[in-house]
Design an enzyme around this catalytic site. Structure first.
Site, PDB file in Angstrom:
ATOM      1  N   PRO A  18      60.874  52.714   6.332  1.00 47.23           N
ATOM      2  CA  PRO A  18      61.032  52.195   5.872  1.00 47.23           C
ATOM      3  C   PRO A  18      61.985  50.449   6.099  1.00 47.23           C
ATOM      4  CG  PRO A  18      62.767  52.945   5.123  1.00 47.23           C
ATOM      5  CD  PRO A  18      61.977  53.405   6.845  1.00 47.23           C
ATOM      6  N   MET A  19      60.558  49.266   5.915  1.00 45.07           N
ATOM      7  CA  MET A  19      60.503  47.873   6.288  1.00 45.07           C
ATOM      8  C   MET A  19      60.461  47.209   5.361  1.00 45.07           C
ATOM      9  SD  MET A  19      59.575  48.030  10.499  1.00 45.07           S
ATOM     10  CE  MET A  19      58.302  48.990  10.301  1.00 45.07           C
ATOM     11  N   CYS A 102      70.940  49.937   4.936  1.00 43.54           N
ATOM     12  CA  CYS A 102      70.168  48.052   5.445  1.00 43.54           C
ATOM     13  C   CYS A 102      71.694  47.143   5.584  1.00 43.54           C
ATOM     14  CB  CYS A 102      69.983  47.632   3.719  1.00 43.54           C
ATOM     15  SG  CYS A 102      69.179  45.995   4.267  1.00 43.54           S
ATOM     16  N   HIS A 171      69.701  55.976  11.859  1.00 40.63           N
ATOM     17  CA  HIS A 171      69.518  54.672  12.891  1.00 40.63           C
ATOM     18  C   HIS A 171      71.002  54.386  13.443  1.00 40.63           C
ATOM     19  CE1 HIS A 171      67.717  50.219  13.250  1.00 40.63           C
ATOM     20  NE2 HIS A 171      68.897  50.428  14.424  1.00 40.63           N
ATOM     21  N   GLY A 205      66.215  54.417  16.292  1.00 39.46           N
ATOM     22  CA  GLY A 205      65.937  53.142  16.689  1.00 39.46           C
ATOM     23  C   GLY A 205      66.242  52.383  18.282  1.00 39.46           C
ATOM     24  N   ASP A 206      65.369  51.436  18.468  1.00 38.95           N
ATOM     25  CA  ASP A 206      64.919  51.320  19.655  1.00 38.95           C
ATOM     26  C   ASP A 206      63.630  52.334  20.287  1.00 38.95           C
ATOM     27  OD1 ASP A 206      66.614  49.740  19.953  1.00 38.95           O
ATOM     28  OD2 ASP A 206      68.133  50.446  21.108  1.00 38.95           O
ATOM     29  N   GLY A 228      60.288  51.880  14.000  1.00 40.59           N
ATOM     30  CA  GLY A 228      60.509  51.201  13.042  1.00 40.59           C
ATOM     31  C   GLY A 228      59.624  49.750  13.651  1.00 40.59           C
TER      32      GLY A 228
END
Length: 331
Positions: A18-19, A102, A171, A205-206, A228
């Site tokens: 979710p971005m 967030c 994350h 992440g990454d 993401g």
């Protein structure tokens, strides 16, 4: 088979993160077509939902082709989050997701998002209220901790599982890191391998290549991966990862024709869903990645992000399909 409640997601699902201002229905459409197994909406303010604010309510829009999909909510007040979860359930998603990750100042410093990682009893109580409120599976996305001195992600996972969440996405950064430095997946592995944890654990992440996805799957043992930033303007990453995991072979990058077609589809839906002004504006972050690697593309990128006329942008995309025909992208 990885399952969230009764939702079957395959042996190793790939999730779209979710971005904010990215994971909207137009973008989710092209990601779903290119292999995303589970997607989440942009995060939605609980206060906005209960006040019936247009921007928040619009984010509840979901379409059948997206399923399964989760609606993600955030907030710092337990009662507001409980009510927002009820509203989200009414939009008929498969999952209600809670944002405890967030890092943005205006969210986290008010005790929402990653801010709640400084108050685990409140986090547990809030989650408990939401799980009791809805009949859908509840999932959570979080970070390792507020900073290096407050990492309690195993304890977080145990508390959340105890009150009934059915999957956890982590994350591998703290709130203090924001998006800087390298994500630490060793702590994600610690959660996954803990004998008391039995819900699916997804790492985030990454992950920006099929090779890295397979390496992290094998090294850290997660149940799936959430992607993401690497998907922005490049929805093909989901199918590329799946193909590499299944065959050991690297898919050829999308052709120019494919890139233009997907960019035009994305733009069309964006204009339809958000209106001309906002639809044009929110597409701008995607163009660089749609055409990453093409030499001498910068003048076209400049025109794409500066234009405020839909037809002019479609004409530019048609021109790109001619000018760069036969040129191989160096991605």
């Amino acid at each position: 088979m990885v399952k969230i409640g009764n939702i079957e997601l395959g042996d190793f699902p790939l999730l779209l993160a979710p971005m904010e201002d990215v994971s909207d229905p137009p973008f989710r459409a092209v990601c779903k077509e290119n292999g995303a197994d589970l997607m989440y909406t942009e995060f939605i303010s609980s206060e906005g939902l209960i006040r019936n604010a247009h921007k928040s309510v619009q984010k509840l829009d979901i379409y059948d082709y997206e399923r399964p999909i989760g609606i993600q909510i955030f907030g710092d007040k337990i009662e507001s989050m409980r009510q927002a979860a009820e509203i989200a359930e009414g939009a008929n998603p498969e999952i209600v997701d809670i944002n405890y990750g967030c890092p943005v100042k205006k969210v986290a410093c008010k005790g929402a998002g990653a801010g709640i990682l400084l108050d685990l009893p409140k986090m547990q109580q809030m989650t408990d209220e939401i799980v009791k409120q809805v009949s859908l599976p509840v999932t959570v996305k979080t970070r390792l901790g507020w900073d290096d001195s407050t990492i309690q992600i195993v304890e977080v996972a145990k508390r959340l599982q105890d009150v009934g969440i059915q999957a956890l996405s982590i994350h591998g950064r703290t709130r203090q890191q924001m998006y800087k430095g390298e994500a630490d997946w060793t702590m994600i592995r610690e959660v996954k391998n803990h004998p008391d944890i039995h819900i699916p654990i997804f790492g985030n992440g990454d992950i920006d290549s099929p090779q890295k996805a397979l390496e992290y799957k094998n090294t850290y043992g997660v149940d799936g991966i959430m992607i993401g930033r690497a998907s922005i303007g490049y929805p093909w990453i989901f199918n590329e990862i799946k193909h590499f995991m299944n065959t050991g072979e690297t898919l050829a990058p999308p052709s120019l024709t494919e890139r233009v077609a997907v960019a035009k589809k994305h733009l069309s839906f964006s204009l339809e869903w958000k209106g001309e002004r906002q639809g044009i504006f929110e597409m701008r972050r995607h163009y660089t990645n749609y055409f990453r690697g093409f030499r001498d593309f910068k003048p076209y990128r400049t025109k794409l992000v500066e234009s405020q006329n839909p037809q002019e942008i479609f004409d530019l995309l048609d021109e790109i399909s001619v000018v760069f025909d036969g040129v191989n992208a160096l991605v």
